[in-house]
Design a protein around this motif. Sequence first.
Motif, mmCIF file in Angstrom:
data_model
loop_
_atom_site.group_PDB
_atom_site.id
_atom_site.type_symbol
_atom_site.label_atom_id
_atom_site.label_comp_id
_atom_site.label_asym_id
_atom_site.label_seq_id
_atom_site.Cartn_x
_atom_site.Cartn_y
_atom_site.Cartn_z
ATOM 1 N N ARG A 170 -10.804 4.628 4.321
ATOM 2 C CA ARG A 170 -9.860 4.483 5.429
ATOM 3 C C ARG A 170 -8.785 5.558 5.325
ATOM 4 O O ARG A 170 -8.090 5.662 4.320
ATOM 5 N N ARG A 171 -8.659 6.354 6.368
ATOM 6 C CA ARG A 171 -7.695 7.455 6.384
ATOM 7 C C ARG A 171 -6.706 7.316 7.530
ATOM 8 O O ARG A 171 -6.118 8.304 7.983
ATOM 9 N N GLY A 172 -6.523 6.125 8.017
ATOM 10 C CA GLY A 172 -5.590 5.915 9.111
ATOM 11 C C GLY A 172 -4.152 6.186 8.697
ATOM 12 O O GLY A 172 -3.820 6.227 7.508
ATOM 13 N N VAL A 194 5.148 -5.272 -5.583
ATOM 14 C CA VAL A 194 3.994 -5.008 -4.718
ATOM 15 C C VAL A 194 2.753 -4.846 -5.589
ATOM 16 O O VAL A 194 2.751 -4.053 -6.526
ATOM 17 N N LEU A 195 1.722 -5.600 -5.275
ATOM 18 C CA LEU A 195 0.432 -5.480 -5.948
ATOM 19 C C LEU A 195 -0.616 -5.143 -4.902
ATOM 20 O O LEU A 195 -0.463 -5.463 -3.722
ATOM 21 N N ARG A 196 -1.701 -4.525 -5.353
ATOM 22 C CA ARG A 196 -2.765 -4.221 -4.395
ATOM 23 C C ARG A 196 -4.125 -4.367 -5.065
ATOM 24 O O ARG A 196 -4.286 -4.164 -6.258
ATOM 25 N N ASP A 197 -5.112 -4.757 -4.249
ATOM 26 C CA ASP A 197 -6.502 -4.819 -4.687
ATOM 27 C C ASP A 197 -7.375 -4.613 -3.465
ATOM 28 O O ASP A 197 -6.886 -4.202 -2.398
ATOM 29 N N LYS A 198 -8.665 -4.908 -3.586
ATOM 30 C CA LYS A 198 -9.582 -4.671 -2.480
ATOM 31 C C LYS A 198 -9.316 -5.582 -1.282
ATOM 32 O O LYS A 198 -9.686 -5.263 -0.150
ATOM 33 N N LYS A 199 -8.676 -6.723 -1.531
ATOM 34 C CA LYS A 199 -8.435 -7.687 -0.445
ATOM 35 C C LYS A 199 -7.205 -7.348 0.381
ATOM 36 O O LYS A 199 -7.060 -7.837 1.496
ATOM 37 N N GLY A 200 -6.285 -6.546 -0.171
ATOM 38 C CA GLY A 200 -5.092 -6.209 0.575
ATOM 39 C C GLY A 200 -3.923 -5.882 -0.333
ATOM 40 O O GLY A 200 -4.083 -5.658 -1.537
ATOM 41 N N VAL A 201 -2.734 -5.854 0.264
ATOM 42 C CA VAL A 201 -1.494 -5.590 -0.456
ATOM 43 C C VAL A 201 -0.746 -6.911 -0.574
ATOM 44 O O VAL A 201 -0.494 -7.578 0.433
ATOM 45 N N HIS A 202 -0.384 -7.291 -1.793
ATOM 46 C CA HIS A 202 0.232 -8.592 -2.043
ATOM 47 C C HIS A 202 1.703 -8.402 -2.391
ATOM 48 O O HIS A 202 2.041 -7.713 -3.361
ATOM 49 N N LEU A 203 2.577 -9.018 -1.603
ATOM 50 C CA LEU A 203 4.013 -8.932 -1.808
ATOM 51 C C LEU A 203 4.483 -10.193 -2.520
ATOM 52 O O LEU A 203 4.380 -11.299 -1.973
ATOM 53 N N ASP A 245 -9.882 -4.655 7.214
ATOM 54 C CA ASP A 245 -10.032 -4.463 8.648
ATOM 55 C C ASP A 245 -8.904 -3.621 9.248
ATOM 56 O O ASP A 245 -8.800 -3.508 10.473
ATOM 57 N N TYR A 246 -8.065 -3.036 8.406
ATOM 58 C CA TYR A 246 -7.048 -2.096 8.875
ATOM 59 C C TYR A 246 -7.566 -0.675 8.686
ATOM 60 O O TYR A 246 -8.367 -0.409 7.794
ATOM 61 N N SER A 247 -7.071 0.250 9.517
ATOM 62 C CA SER A 247 -7.515 1.640 9.391
ATOM 63 C C SER A 247 -6.794 2.363 8.257
ATOM 64 O O SER A 247 -7.281 3.362 7.750
ATOM 65 N N ILE A 248 -5.639 1.862 7.828
ATOM 66 C CA ILE A 248 -4.898 2.458 6.727
ATOM 67 C C ILE A 248 -5.342 1.810 5.417
ATOM 68 O O ILE A 248 -5.624 0.606 5.372
ATOM 69 N N SER A 249 -5.425 2.587 4.368
ATOM 70 C CA SER A 249 -5.894 2.055 3.088
ATOM 71 C C SER A 249 -4.821 1.181 2.444
ATOM 72 O O SER A 249 -3.619 1.354 2.684
ATOM 73 N N ASN A 250 -5.266 0.245 1.611
ATOM 74 C CA ASN A 250 -4.330 -0.609 0.878
ATOM 75 C C ASN A 250 -3.439 0.219 -0.041
ATOM 76 O O ASN A 250 -2.252 -0.069 -0.200
ATOM 77 N N GLU A 251 -4.017 1.248 -0.652
ATOM 78 C CA GLU A 251 -3.263 2.095 -1.572
ATOM 79 C C GLU A 251 -2.110 2.787 -0.852
ATOM 80 O O GLU A 251 -0.975 2.830 -1.346
ATOM 81 N N HIS A 252 -2.399 3.343 0.293
ATOM 82 C CA HIS A 252 -1.373 4.069 1.035
ATOM 83 C C HIS A 252 -0.291 3.117 1.536
ATOM 84 O O HIS A 252 0.916 3.407 1.434
ATOM 85 N N ALA A 304 0.567 0.233 0.282
ATOM 86 C CA ALA A 304 1.345 -0.238 -0.861
ATOM 87 C C ALA A 304 2.340 0.823 -1.320
ATOM 88 O O ALA A 304 3.486 0.505 -1.668
ATOM 89 N N HIS A 305 1.947 2.095 -1.341
ATOM 90 C CA HIS A 305 2.841 3.176 -1.772
ATOM 91 C C HIS A 305 4.080 3.264 -0.874
ATOM 92 O O HIS A 305 5.203 3.430 -1.356
ATOM 93 N N VAL A 306 3.866 3.162 0.435
ATOM 94 C CA VAL A 306 4.990 3.272 1.361
ATOM 95 C C VAL A 306 5.937 2.087 1.200
ATOM 96 O O VAL A 306 7.167 2.250 1.176
ATOM 97 N N ILE A 307 5.391 0.876 1.069
ATOM 98 C CA ILE A 307 6.249 -0.296 0.867
ATOM 99 C C ILE A 307 6.997 -0.182 -0.447
ATOM 100 O O ILE A 307 8.197 -0.483 -0.538
ATOM 101 N N GLU A 308 6.316 0.257 -1.506
ATOM 102 C CA GLU A 308 6.961 0.425 -2.807
ATOM 103 C C GLU A 308 8.101 1.439 -2.738
ATOM 104 O O GLU A 308 9.153 1.263 -3.369
ATOM 105 N N TYR A 309 7.875 2.502 -1.987
ATOM 106 C CA TYR A 309 8.911 3.532 -1.882
ATOM 107 C C TYR A 309 10.200 2.974 -1.282
ATOM 108 O O TYR A 309 11.299 3.165 -1.828
ATOM 109 N N TYR A 310 10.076 2.279 -0.151
ATOM 110 C CA TYR A 310 11.281 1.743 0.490
ATOM 111 C C TYR A 310 11.853 0.559 -0.278
ATOM 112 O O TYR A 310 13.053 0.286 -0.191
#
Length: 250
Positions: A83-85, A189-198, A213-220, A222-228
């Motif tokens: 996913r590269r959204g 913030v945690l992340r795995d294959k199922k999603g990003v867990h807050l 089912d989102y176009s953006i990856s969980n990794e990406h 999670a990184h943005v949420i972690e940053y803010y």
Amino acid sequence: MQHSSPPPVTAGAVVEEVGRDLARWLRPVAAAFASLAVLVAGAALWEYGRRAGTATPVDPHDVLFLAGIGHLGVQAALRSRTRRGRLRWRPALVLPGGTRPGLLARRSRWAWAIEVAAGGAVVGSGLVWGGSTIGAWEGRISSAVGVAALLVSAFAVFRSLRRPRFVAITSTGVTTEDEALPWERIASVLRDKKGVHLRLRDQVRYVTVGGHDYSISNEHLAHVIEYYLATPDRRIALDVNVPGPLGAVR
């Protein structure tokens, strides 16, 4: 010995004006028509099976089996796809508490359409099977199960179109279609294959956002949420314009 610094995390966002979206009053109308179309199509398939009986061109048992296997395959493919959204910055996100500017991640329309087609094949073939064998006990049971699945599917289509799934990142926190989480409540913030867990500070539970089912990856995401979460002074920028490159999250 030199240590290379980690690459910067980027918001990867583009500006998207709110005017591109459907008008708010049009969504419930479109959702109602779509759910009604699902019910009509399901009733037509059941009636076709009842009239055709054993004379259906293809054995509904086989279609149901293949549709079920295909549905599982589609789910596996959606989970494993790359996913590269990108997040999209909007000046007026329509959120449960009002409108705010911020970054938006929405459910992939492509993934949604594939899931609808795969699920429709399962439910539809089951209804044809139930109608074609309605004179026997297995036909009555399969018809009852098919009708229940049809009602659930119609409601799911209505809800998906009426209230599309999304994740919004604003200066005040992270918001989904069901819950608004101020930054002060988010502990980690945690992340795995199922999603990003807050993980929440005030409750022993997690709120899961994103997913396959989102176009953006969980990794990406999670990184943005972690940053803010780690840089409170940067959040106010989300009220002004699309952010540029984000610093590395350490």
